[in-house]
Design a protein around this motif. Structure first.
Motif, PDB file in Angstrom:
ATOM      1  N   HIS A   1      33.810  60.925 122.621  1.00 45.11           N
ATOM      2  CA  HIS A   1      33.978  60.086 123.807  1.00 45.11           C
ATOM      3  C   HIS A   1      35.111  60.617 124.683  1.00 45.11           C
ATOM      4  CE1 HIS A   1      31.843  57.524 120.962  1.00 45.11           C
ATOM      5  NE2 HIS A   1      31.257  57.048 122.049  1.00 45.11           N
ATOM      6  N   ILE A   2      34.932  60.445 125.986  1.00 48.24           N
ATOM      7  CA  ILE A   2      35.954  60.844 126.947  1.00 48.24           C
ATOM      8  C   ILE A   2      36.191  59.682 127.905  1.00 48.24           C
ATOM      9  CG2 ILE A   2      34.234  61.928 128.465  1.00 48.24           C
ATOM     10  CD1 ILE A   2      36.455  63.943 129.276  1.00 48.24           C
ATOM     11  N   LYS A   3      37.456  59.455 128.204  1.00 49.08           N
ATOM     12  CA  LYS A   3      37.828  58.473 129.228  1.00 49.08           C
ATOM     13  C   LYS A   3      38.116  59.273 130.493  1.00 49.08           C
ATOM     14  CE  LYS A   3      40.262  54.857 128.206  1.00 49.08           C
ATOM     15  NZ  LYS A   3      41.355  53.933 127.865  1.00 49.08           N
ATOM     16  N   GLU A   4      37.287  59.054 131.506  1.00 54.03           N
ATOM     17  CA  GLU A   4      37.355  59.853 132.725  1.00 54.03           C
ATOM     18  C   GLU A   4      38.683  59.676 133.452  1.00 54.03           C
ATOM     19  OE1 GLU A   4      34.467  60.909 136.477  1.00 54.03           O
ATOM     20  OE2 GLU A   4      34.499  58.842 135.775  1.00 54.03           O
ATOM     21  N   TYR A   5      39.246  60.803 133.859  1.00 54.33           N
ATOM     22  CA  TYR A   5      40.484  60.823 134.640  1.00 54.33           C
ATOM     23  C   TYR A   5      40.213  60.180 135.999  1.00 54.33           C
ATOM     24  CZ  TYR A   5      44.271  62.899 137.440  1.00 54.33           C
ATOM     25  OH  TYR A   5      45.333  63.095 138.265  1.00 54.33           O
ATOM     26  N   GLY A   6      41.060  59.260 136.379  1.00 58.37           N
ATOM     27  CA  GLY A   6      40.929  58.612 137.683  1.00 58.37           C
ATOM     28  C   GLY A   6      40.204  57.286 137.651  1.00 58.37           C
ATOM     29  N   THR A   7      39.118  57.190 136.860  1.00 54.93           N
ATOM     30  CA  THR A   7      38.345  55.936 136.834  1.00 54.93           C
ATOM     31  C   THR A   7      38.558  55.139 135.559  1.00 54.93           C
ATOM     32  OG1 THR A   7      36.355  56.829 135.764  1.00 54.93           O
ATOM     33  CG2 THR A   7      36.505  57.038 138.182  1.00 54.93           C
ATOM     34  N   GLY A   8      38.874  55.828 134.460  1.00 58.62           N
ATOM     35  CA  GLY A   8      39.033  55.148 133.174  1.00 58.62           C
ATOM     36  C   GLY A   8      37.722  54.831 132.491  1.00 58.62           C
ATOM     37  N   LYS A   9      36.598  55.214 133.108  1.00 58.40           N
ATOM     38  CA  LYS A   9      35.293  54.973 132.483  1.00 58.40           C
ATOM     39  C   LYS A   9      35.152  55.837 131.238  1.00 58.40           C
ATOM     40  CE  LYS A   9      32.824  53.939 136.757  1.00 58.40           C
ATOM     41  NZ  LYS A   9      31.742  54.382 137.666  1.00 58.40           N
ATOM     42  N   THR A  10      34.504  55.287 130.209  1.00 56.40           N
ATOM     43  CA  THR A  10      34.286  56.019 128.963  1.00 56.40           C
ATOM     44  C   THR A  10      32.841  56.489 128.894  1.00 56.40           C
ATOM     45  OG1 THR A  10      35.988  54.754 127.813  1.00 56.40           O
ATOM     46  CG2 THR A  10      34.357  55.875 126.446  1.00 56.40           C
ATOM     47  N   PHE A  11      32.675  57.760 128.516  1.00 56.56           N
ATOM     48  CA  PHE A  11      31.353  58.359 128.376  1.00 56.56           C
ATOM     49  C   PHE A  11      31.210  58.973 126.995  1.00 56.56           C
ATOM     50  CE2 PHE A  11      32.459  58.681 132.862  1.00 56.56           C
ATOM     51  CZ  PHE A  11      31.335  58.153 133.478  1.00 56.56           C
ATOM     52  N   GLU A  12      29.998  58.883 126.439  1.00 54.97           N
ATOM     53  CA  GLU A  12      29.682  59.578 125.198  1.00 54.97           C
ATOM     54  C   GLU A  12      29.158  60.963 125.585  1.00 54.97           C
ATOM     55  OE1 GLU A  12      27.871  58.001 121.280  1.00 54.97           O
ATOM     56  OE2 GLU A  12      26.181  58.694 122.501  1.00 54.97           O
ATOM     57  N   ILE A  13      29.686  61.993 124.928  1.00 54.57           N
ATOM     58  CA  ILE A  13      29.353  63.371 125.264  1.00 54.57           C
ATOM     59  C   ILE A  13      28.634  64.035 124.091  1.00 54.57           C
ATOM     60  CG2 ILE A  13      30.274  65.624 125.933  1.00 54.57           C
ATOM     61  CD1 ILE A  13      30.665  63.416 128.057  1.00 54.57           C
ATOM     62  N   ASP A  14      27.527  64.672 124.396  1.00 54.68           N
ATOM     63  CA  ASP A  14      26.761  65.465 123.441  1.00 54.68           C
ATOM     64  C   ASP A  14      27.269  66.908 123.537  1.00 54.68           C
ATOM     65  OD1 ASP A  14      24.879  67.066 122.145  1.00 54.68           O
ATOM     66  OD2 ASP A  14      23.154  66.033 123.013  1.00 54.68           O
ATOM     67  N   ILE A  15      27.868  67.406 122.471  1.00 51.81           N
ATOM     68  CA  ILE A  15      28.473  68.740 122.489  1.00 51.81           C
ATOM     69  C   ILE A  15      27.463  69.828 122.852  1.00 51.81           C
ATOM     70  CG2 ILE A  15      29.528  70.523 121.020  1.00 51.81           C
ATOM     71  CD1 ILE A  15      31.159  68.355 119.727  1.00 51.81           C
ATOM     72  N   SER A  16      26.210  69.656 122.499  1.00 49.60           N
ATOM     73  CA  SER A  16      25.209  70.683 122.792  1.00 49.60           C
ATOM     74  C   SER A  16      24.983  70.876 124.296  1.00 49.60           C
ATOM     75  CB  SER A  16      23.882  70.360 122.110  1.00 49.60           C
ATOM     76  OG  SER A  16      23.272  69.237 122.706  1.00 49.60           O
ATOM     77  N   LYS A  17      25.450  69.950 125.108  1.00 48.66           N
ATOM     78  CA  LYS A  17      25.305  70.049 126.563  1.00 48.66           C
ATOM     79  C   LYS A  17      26.479  70.780 127.216  1.00 48.66           C
ATOM     80  CE  LYS A  17      21.996  66.582 127.041  1.00 48.66           C
ATOM     81  NZ  LYS A  17      20.776  67.182 126.643  1.00 48.66           N
TER      82      LYS A  17
END
Length: 128
Positions: free
Chosen positions: A30-46
């Motif tokens: 998971h990453i918390k986006e810089y500037g917005t604070g939104k959290t996203f799940e990230i697939d490493i294969s992408k």
């Protein structure tokens, strides 16, 4: 531990933020986006790679030097990505059998401290 990162996707997109749950042997984090604070799940294969950075802004005028020598970081290696980018650095953990490995750039003055290189996003990897 919070890590400032710039995610480089195979699509060419980037995402800056803070990660807390990245492990090289896991498929997602998971990453918390810089500037917005939104959290996203990230697939490493992408991803092409996870660039661990000192600052999100960096210095656009700075040119990385790939001819610098650094001791104690493993063997010197050159990575050529499928998108044409090439990076020279050092690693102790490269294995073709793994999803990726950490590379420490040759230039310690560069904004990037280390990179988790996703092997499937590379064209060529060679020890130099």
């Amino acid at each position: 531990m919070n890590n400032k990162v710039v995610l480089n996707f195979n699509s060419g997109n980037i995402l800056k933020g803070i990660i807390e749950d990245f492990f090289p042997n896991k498929d997602f984090f998971h990453i918390k986006e810089y500037g917005t604070g939104k959290t996203f799940e990230i697939d490493i294969s992408k991803l092409k790679g996870i660039f661990f950075v000192k600052t999100f802004e960096g210095d656009k005028k700075y040119t990385e030097r790939q001819d610098k020598e650094r001791r104690g970081l493993g063997k010197k290696i050159e990575v050529k990505f499928k998108d044409g980018e090439s990076i020279v650095g050092y690693t102790t953990g490269y294995s073709r059998d793994r999803r990726g490995f950490f590379l420490f750039p040759s230039d310690s003055d560069w904004n990037t401290e280390k990179i988790f290189v996703v092997i499937d996003a590379t064209d060529k990897i060679a020890f130099i």
